[in-house]
Design a protein around this motif. Structure first.
Motif, short mmCIF file in Angstrom:
data_model
loop_
_atom_site.label_atom_id
_atom_site.label_comp_id
_atom_site.label_asym_id
_atom_site.label_seq_id
_atom_site.Cartn_x
_atom_site.Cartn_y
_atom_site.Cartn_z
N LEU A 1 0.83 -1.21 0.00
CA LEU A 1 0.00 0.00 0.00
C LEU A 1 0.86 1.26 0.00
O LEU A 1 0.57 2.23 -0.71
CB LEU A 1 -0.93 -0.02 1.22
CG LEU A 1 -1.96 -1.16 1.21
CD1 LEU A 1 -2.65 -1.26 2.56
CD2 LEU A 1 -2.99 -0.97 0.10
N VAL A 2 1.93 1.25 0.77
CA VAL A 2 2.85 2.38 0.81
C VAL A 2 3.49 2.56 -0.57
O VAL A 2 3.69 3.70 -1.03
CB VAL A 2 3.92 2.18 1.90
CG1 VAL A 2 5.06 3.19 1.75
CG2 VAL A 2 3.28 2.32 3.29
N ASP A 3 3.78 1.47 -1.24
CA ASP A 3 4.36 1.55 -2.58
C ASP A 3 3.40 2.20 -3.58
O ASP A 3 3.84 2.71 -4.62
CB ASP A 3 4.75 0.16 -3.09
CG ASP A 3 6.01 -0.38 -2.41
OD1 ASP A 3 6.73 0.42 -1.78
OD2 ASP A 3 6.25 -1.59 -2.50
N MET A 4 2.09 2.17 -3.25
CA MET A 4 1.10 2.84 -4.09
C MET A 4 0.87 4.28 -3.64
O MET A 4 -0.11 4.92 -4.03
CB MET A 4 -0.21 2.05 -4.09
CG MET A 4 -0.16 0.79 -4.91
SD MET A 4 -1.79 0.03 -5.17
CE MET A 4 -2.02 -0.83 -3.61
N ASN A 5 1.76 4.79 -2.80
CA ASN A 5 1.70 6.17 -2.32
C ASN A 5 0.48 6.42 -1.44
O ASN A 5 -0.09 7.51 -1.43
CB ASN A 5 1.71 7.15 -3.50
CG ASN A 5 2.07 8.56 -3.05
OD1 ASN A 5 2.85 8.77 -2.12
ND2 ASN A 5 1.50 9.56 -3.72
N LEU A 6 0.08 5.41 -0.66
CA LEU A 6 -1.03 5.54 0.28
C LEU A 6 -0.49 5.68 1.70
O LEU A 6 0.66 5.35 1.99
CB LEU A 6 -1.96 4.32 0.19
CG LEU A 6 -2.58 4.06 -1.19
CD1 LEU A 6 -3.48 2.83 -1.12
CD2 LEU A 6 -3.35 5.27 -1.69
N TYR A 7 -1.35 6.18 2.57
CA TYR A 7 -1.02 6.35 3.98
C TYR A 7 -1.72 5.26 4.80
O TYR A 7 -2.78 4.75 4.41
CB TYR A 7 -1.45 7.73 4.47
CG TYR A 7 -0.65 8.86 3.87
CD1 TYR A 7 0.33 9.52 4.61
CD2 TYR A 7 -0.88 9.28 2.56
CE1 TYR A 7 1.06 10.56 4.05
CE2 TYR A 7 -0.15 10.32 1.99
CZ TYR A 7 0.81 10.95 2.75
OH TYR A 7 1.55 11.98 2.20
N ILE A 8 -1.15 4.94 5.95
CA ILE A 8 -1.66 3.87 6.81
C ILE A 8 -2.26 4.49 8.07
O ILE A 8 -1.57 5.20 8.82
CB ILE A 8 -0.55 2.88 7.19
CG1 ILE A 8 0.18 2.36 5.95
CG2 ILE A 8 -1.12 1.74 8.02
CD1 ILE A 8 -0.68 1.60 4.97
N GLY A 9 -3.55 4.24 8.30
CA GLY A 9 -4.25 4.75 9.47
C GLY A 9 -4.27 3.72 10.59
O GLY A 9 -4.71 2.59 10.39
N ILE A 10 -3.79 4.12 11.76
CA ILE A 10 -3.69 3.20 12.89
C ILE A 10 -4.56 3.68 14.05
O ILE A 10 -4.53 4.86 14.43
CB ILE A 10 -2.22 3.07 13.37
CG1 ILE A 10 -1.36 2.42 12.28
CG2 ILE A 10 -2.13 2.26 14.67
CD1 ILE A 10 -1.72 0.98 11.95
N ASN A 11 -5.32 2.75 14.63
CA ASN A 11 -6.07 2.99 15.87
C ASN A 11 -5.87 1.80 16.80
O ASN A 11 -5.06 0.90 16.52
CB ASN A 11 -7.55 3.24 15.57
CG ASN A 11 -8.23 2.07 14.87
OD1 ASN A 11 -7.98 0.90 15.16
ND2 ASN A 11 -9.11 2.38 13.92
N GLY A 12 -6.61 1.76 17.88
CA GLY A 12 -6.44 0.69 18.88
C GLY A 12 -6.67 -0.70 18.33
O GLY A 12 -6.06 -1.67 18.80
N CYS A 13 -7.54 -0.86 17.33
CA CYS A 13 -7.80 -2.18 16.75
C CYS A 13 -6.59 -2.72 16.01
O CYS A 13 -6.47 -3.93 15.81
CB CYS A 13 -9.00 -2.12 15.82
SG CYS A 13 -10.58 -1.98 16.68
N GLY A 14 -5.71 -1.84 15.58
CA GLY A 14 -4.51 -2.27 14.89
C GLY A 14 -3.33 -2.50 15.80
O GLY A 14 -2.18 -2.58 15.33
#
Length: 355
Positions: free
Chosen positions: A241-254
């Motif tokens: 996903l990062v290679d597709m220039n996307l950002y990763i959203g993290i919350n407590g479930c992750g």
């Protein structure tokens, strides 16, 4: 959305007046002329908490809040358990350093309600889109393209308040609500909205066996960038996903397991954003992440509600500081450094046109 709690206390103090404006701004009460819809720092009450980093210097954007959830009105499973306390929730968030919140939508009706809230409160922004588990609403409307046009109307009406298309994507864990074929059809169709309106995307992806990545890759030229919200995938999935220039959203479930913490350690700091997904996805004592949390809040069960204290098992935006603390701990960084990076990343992905 019906508030039944008395508001006679609103005019008694400056702090109560600020609280009233927050509620009127978000939920449509008519309390004109009381105070502007902002939170002067001198009037923000301190939330009962202990430990943790110095939060007065942090600037935070919560990239996913379910603002319309009934829990914020004290309603759980259709029953009123305590008085609405959204004013105090907003105060606690401001004290922590939460400057903006993104009300993420899951249906056409959600999109309309989120926009109405955002238009009345200067620090709230919103998304427009239909969640994968609710994509049957396109077919059930009897006019799927008319439903798309209605979503477009919300975006057009929102102007500076709608910051993304979302949350859209695929969810194969809950096909009982919507089949994967319908999900895939309207995932691709909604990606075209991002192209039409030159907006980023907030994505949802659960157990899709590569279908999500395939569709995103096929349509990658149709949108600028986006956030894969509430990410719980593997290191390999994250890197793709990062290679597709996307950002990763993290919350407590992750952050439930050590495997997920190991994945978070590998997320490039310039591709990371934080969220609460409140009132869901809080960090629990049973999670692997709990040992990394430094800031603790006073909580009571909903049946023993105390005004000014958090409600146990109900996540809220102020608790985003705990997400930041866990990330900082597993990456071996200062929490302020992580907060600053996530803030700038969120500006880059959701507010770039405003800078």
């Amino acid at each position: 959305l019906n508030f039944t709690a008395p508001i006679s206390r609103v005019a008694t103090t400056a702090r109560a007046a600020v609280a009233a404006v927050l509620l009127s701004s978000c939920w449509g009460w008519t309390l004109r002329g009381v105070l502007p819809s902002s939170l002067p720092s001198s009037l923000i009450a301190r939330a009962p908490c202990r430990g943790g980093a110095s939060m007065s210097t942090m600037r935070i954007i919560d990239t996913c809040v379910n603002l319309q959830d009934q829990m914020f009105q004290g309603v759980y499973n259709g029953k009123q358990r305590h008085e609405p306390d959204f004013d105090l929730i907003m105060e606690r968030a401001a004290k922590i350093g939460v400057e903006r919140m993104i009300g993420v939508s899951g249906s056409l009706e959600d999109s309309r309600e989120s926009l109405e809230a955002a238009k009345k409160f200067s620090n709230i922004f919103c998304t427009v889109g239909v969640h994968p588990t609710r994509c049957d609403e396109f077919e059930q409307s009897g006019d799927p393209e008319g439903h798309i046009r209605a979503l477009c109307q919300v975006v057009e009406e929102g102007k500076d308040k709608v910051v993304a298309i979302g949350e859209i994507g695929l969810d194969y864990d809950r096909e009982q609500f919507c089949s994967r074929d319908v999900q895939k059809k309207y995932f691709a169709r909604q990606l075209q909205l991002a192209k039409t309106f030159h907006l980023p995307v907030i994505f949802h992806n659960r157990n899709t066996g590569g279908d999500f990545e395939k569709i995103v890759q096929e349509h990658r030229q149709e949108f600028s960038t986006g956030i894969v919200h509430s990410f719980t995938g593997s290191v390999e999935e994250m890197r793709a996903l990062v290679d597709m220039n996307l950002y990763i959203g993290i919350n407590g479930c992750g952050m439930k397991t050590q495997e997920l913490l190991d994945m978070i350690k590998e997320i490039p700091l310039d591709r990371l954003v934080v969220e609460t997904d409140a009132p869901w996805c809080g960090i629990k004592n049973s999670h692997a992440s709990s040992s990394h949390v430094k800031t603790k809040f006073e909580e009571n069960k909903k049946e023993k509600f105390v005004s000014g204290k958090m409600v146990k098992e109900r996540n809220e935006p102020a608790q985003i500081v705990q997400v930041l603390e866990v990330i900082a701990s597993v990456k071996g960084l200062e929490v302020e450094e992580v907060a600053a990076a996530c803030y700038q990343n969120t500006i880059n992905v959701l507010f770039a046109s405003a800078t």
